[in-house]
Design a protein around this motif. Structure first.
Motif, PDB file in Angstrom:
ATOM      1  N   ARG A 187      61.053 -32.420  44.620  1.00 45.31           N
ATOM      2  CA  ARG A 187      60.549 -31.093  45.003  1.00 45.31           C
ATOM      3  C   ARG A 187      61.373 -29.948  44.422  1.00 45.31           C
ATOM      4  NH1 ARG A 187      58.386 -31.543  51.289  1.00 45.31           N
ATOM      5  NH2 ARG A 187      57.062 -33.378  50.965  1.00 45.31           N
ATOM      6  N   GLU A 188      62.226 -30.237  43.475  1.00 42.32           N
ATOM      7  CA  GLU A 188      63.004 -29.186  42.833  1.00 42.32           C
ATOM      8  C   GLU A 188      62.587 -29.065  41.368  1.00 42.32           C
ATOM      9  OE1 GLU A 188      67.174 -29.313  43.373  1.00 42.32           O
ATOM     10  OE2 GLU A 188      67.064 -29.788  45.522  1.00 42.32           O
ATOM     11  N   GLU A 189      62.874 -27.916  40.786  1.00 44.73           N
ATOM     12  CA  GLU A 189      62.466 -27.657  39.411  1.00 44.73           C
ATOM     13  C   GLU A 189      63.496 -28.228  38.446  1.00 44.73           C
ATOM     14  OE1 GLU A 189      60.190 -24.006  37.671  1.00 44.73           O
ATOM     15  OE2 GLU A 189      62.329 -23.569  37.573  1.00 44.73           O
ATOM     16  N   LYS A 218      60.117 -26.136  32.068  1.00 42.88           N
ATOM     17  CA  LYS A 218      60.499 -26.184  33.471  1.00 42.88           C
ATOM     18  C   LYS A 218      59.434 -26.987  34.211  1.00 42.88           C
ATOM     19  CE  LYS A 218      63.990 -23.255  32.976  1.00 42.88           C
ATOM     20  NZ  LYS A 218      65.392 -23.672  33.122  1.00 42.88           N
ATOM     21  N   ARG A 220      58.263 -29.275  37.868  1.00 44.45           N
ATOM     22  CA  ARG A 220      58.522 -29.485  39.299  1.00 44.45           C
ATOM     23  C   ARG A 220      57.474 -30.440  39.849  1.00 44.45           C
ATOM     24  NH1 ARG A 220      56.870 -26.587  44.078  1.00 44.45           N
ATOM     25  NH2 ARG A 220      58.405 -26.792  45.763  1.00 44.45           N
ATOM     26  N   TYR A 221      57.931 -31.498  40.504  1.00 47.14           N
ATOM     27  CA  TYR A 221      57.020 -32.491  41.062  1.00 47.14           C
ATOM     28  C   TYR A 221      57.010 -32.387  42.577  1.00 47.14           C
ATOM     29  CZ  TYR A 221      54.978 -36.962  42.325  1.00 47.14           C
ATOM     30  OH  TYR A 221      54.190 -37.933  42.882  1.00 47.14           O
ATOM     31  N   TYR A 222      55.828 -32.086  43.119  1.00 49.86           N
ATOM     32  CA  TYR A 222      55.613 -32.009  44.561  1.00 49.86           C
ATOM     33  C   TYR A 222      54.270 -32.687  44.799  1.00 49.86           C
ATOM     34  CZ  TYR A 222      55.853 -29.938  49.267  1.00 49.86           C
ATOM     35  OH  TYR A 222      55.929 -29.744  50.628  1.00 49.86           O
TER      36      TYR A 222
END
Length: 508
Positions: A187-189, A218, A220-222
């Motif tokens: 959950r962070e970039e 950049k 980000r995986y969520y």
């Protein structure tokens, strides 16, 4: 309080000394053997260290030198080698059972893959393989998880190399590969940077494409979304299909990919070259491929023509501007509400393309006045024509079969067109309208009408049979100002009057 701090400091020192002594007593050769056995069991080939790696406690990790895995045998196989590297873990997360990699560094890694000639399997083996594939097909995809297999603070690959050769001799060579990944955590970039040079050849011949590629992104995986922003992909061609003049080409895009529905939201994608700039935005699905959004193009027609090896006359208003709503699904491409400007020529309309073989084009186009003096004749076209030898060997008939075969791949067309006019020198035809239909090299122009700028009107039809090299024209001209027409053709004005003309021409 001071005594407590001293006790804590003493305990830390004792633990550090004990850890150092413990690491010094570890049999690293035993560790190397265990690693080799584990990789051999998992992959069929052991991981071999030229020299024993060294372990560290703070931070926990390993530093190693030359390492090799796999082999190339009989011109095929997979082999990986690295001159050295470091793997370090974060200490604190280990106490809670989490694995966070502090740093992975690989120096001069080399990946080589060679494919031998494929051997046809027996029918029974093929059937068994198909059955096994069907059994192994996974059920409906489950929702992606936020969990990552490993959290990574930093990955660095320095001066890597990739060599790939397939059974047909097609090669891909990547060198000077540098890769950096920062903060790959849940959950962070994360930041990604990569650059390398590549050379792609087909059948070990001249390079199909070669150049340099650089990526900065950049991510980000969520779950289930993978968002990307500030992606910058720069390609600099060196030789091959694209000349040096085509670059550097830079792609900048932002958006999000839903891994569960396999859908893409493209907020903006902009491809910039020295000749033009293409912008795209909209919604897409990956399975099946489909897109709905908007596209625009701005550039220089003369620079684009020069890139294709053609030279156009210079003009004051060297502009290409194109905007349209775009929709693609099922090999059908629709361009709606087209607004285009080519130099001083405005264009409007709608187009639909069926991208099957052969291509099919349909729609309607409206254009302004076209001044052919700005484009014809092409510079040095006379020299090019003079250098082409005339065919006088009596073999024209031998080309009919290839021409007929090529005609099968020509597009089918169903277009309605309306032009404000066409002008060359003093001669002009205005208010032109016609319908163009046909397929497989046989085309017909119907409902042709227009007005002569010198006075009079034209109506007619035309047909072209490209495989047979046969052409026909039927036209009726009425109210033609003969003097004005001759003057527009550069013949002076020897006569005056009004005339009518019926023409029926056939050329083979």
């Amino acid at each position: 309080m001071k005594r407590v701090l001293l006790w804590i400091l003493g305990i830390v020192i004792v633990l550090g000394v004990a850890g150092a002594v413990l690491l010094g007593r570890i049999d690293t050769q035993f560790v190397v053997k265990q690693i080799a056995d584990a990789t051999a069991k998992a992959t069929g080939k052991p991981l071999i260290f030229t020299s024993a790696p060294s372990l560290s406690l703070l931070p926990p990790g390993v530093k190693f030198g030359q390492a090799d895995w796999g082999e190339i045998k009989d011109g095929q196989g997979l082999a990986v080698s690295v001159k050295g590297g470091v793997v370090e873990l974060e200490l604190t997360p280990l106490f809670s059972g989490n694995l966070v990699v502090r740093e992975v560094r690989l120096d001069n890694p080399v990946l080589e893959m060679r494919e031998g000639k494929a051997v046809a399997a027996a029918p029974a083996q093929q059937n068994q393989a198909h059955e096994q594939t069907a059994q192994n097909q996974a059920p409906a995809a489950t929702a992606p998880s936020d969990e990552l297999p490993v959290e990574l603070m930093r990955l660095v690959v320095r001066q890597g190399e990739v060599r790939y050769v397939d059974a047909q001799g097609t090669t891909l060579h990547i060198e000077n590969l540098n890769l950096s990944v920062e903060n790959l955590r849940r959950r962070e970039e994360a930041g990604v940077q990569c650059d390398f040079a590549f050379d792609f050849k087909e059948n070990a011949q001249k390079a199909v494409l070669a150049g340099n590629l650089a990526l900065d992104a950049k991510l980000r995986y969520y779950a289930p979304h993978l968002t990307f922003r500030q992606i910058s992909l720069t390609f600099t061609p060196l030789h091959g299909l694209l000349p040096k003049e085509a670059g550097p080409a830079q792609l900048i895009c932002e958006g999000a990919l839903n891994l569960q529905t396999r859908s893409l939201r493209l907020a903006s994608a902009r491809l910039t070259t020295p000749q033009a700039r293409l912008t795209l935005g909209g919604e897409a699905t990956l399975t099946p491929p489909a897109f709905k959004g908007n596209v625009s193009l701005e550039g220089s027609p003369r620079k684009l023509a020069a890139l294709a090896g053609q030279k156009l006359k210079p003009v004051d208003n060297d502009i290409l501007s194109f905007k349209s709503a775009l929709e693609y699904a099922g090999d059908k491409l629709h361009l709606r509400q087209i607004v285009m400007q080519l130099d001083d020529i405005p264009v409007r309309g709608d187009l639909s393309l069926a991208l099957d073989a052969p291509l099919a084009v349909s729609g309607g186009i409206q254009a302004g006045m076209i001044n052919l003096d700005a484009y014809l004749p092409l510079p040095e076209s006379g020299k090019a024509a003079a250098s082409a030898p005339a065919r006088a060997d009596g073999k024209a008939g031998a080309d009919k079969a290839p021409a007929a075969k090529a005609a099968q791949s020509l597009p089918s067309v169903n277009l309605r067109a309306a032009l404000s006019g066409v002008r060359q020198g003093k001669l002009s035809v205005t208010n032109i309208a016609f319908i163009l239909k046909g397929e497989k090299g046989r085309y017909a122009v119907t409902s042709l009408s227009g007005s002569l700028g010198s006075g009079g009107s034209i109506k007619g039809s035309a047909a072209a049979d490209l495989p047979a090299k046969a052409y026909s024209l039927k036209a009726t001209a009425s109210g033609v100002n003969v003097g004005g027409l001759l003057d527009a053709l550069g013949k002076g004005r020897p006569v005056d009057g009004v005339a009518a003309l019926d023409a029926d021409l056939n050329v083979q």
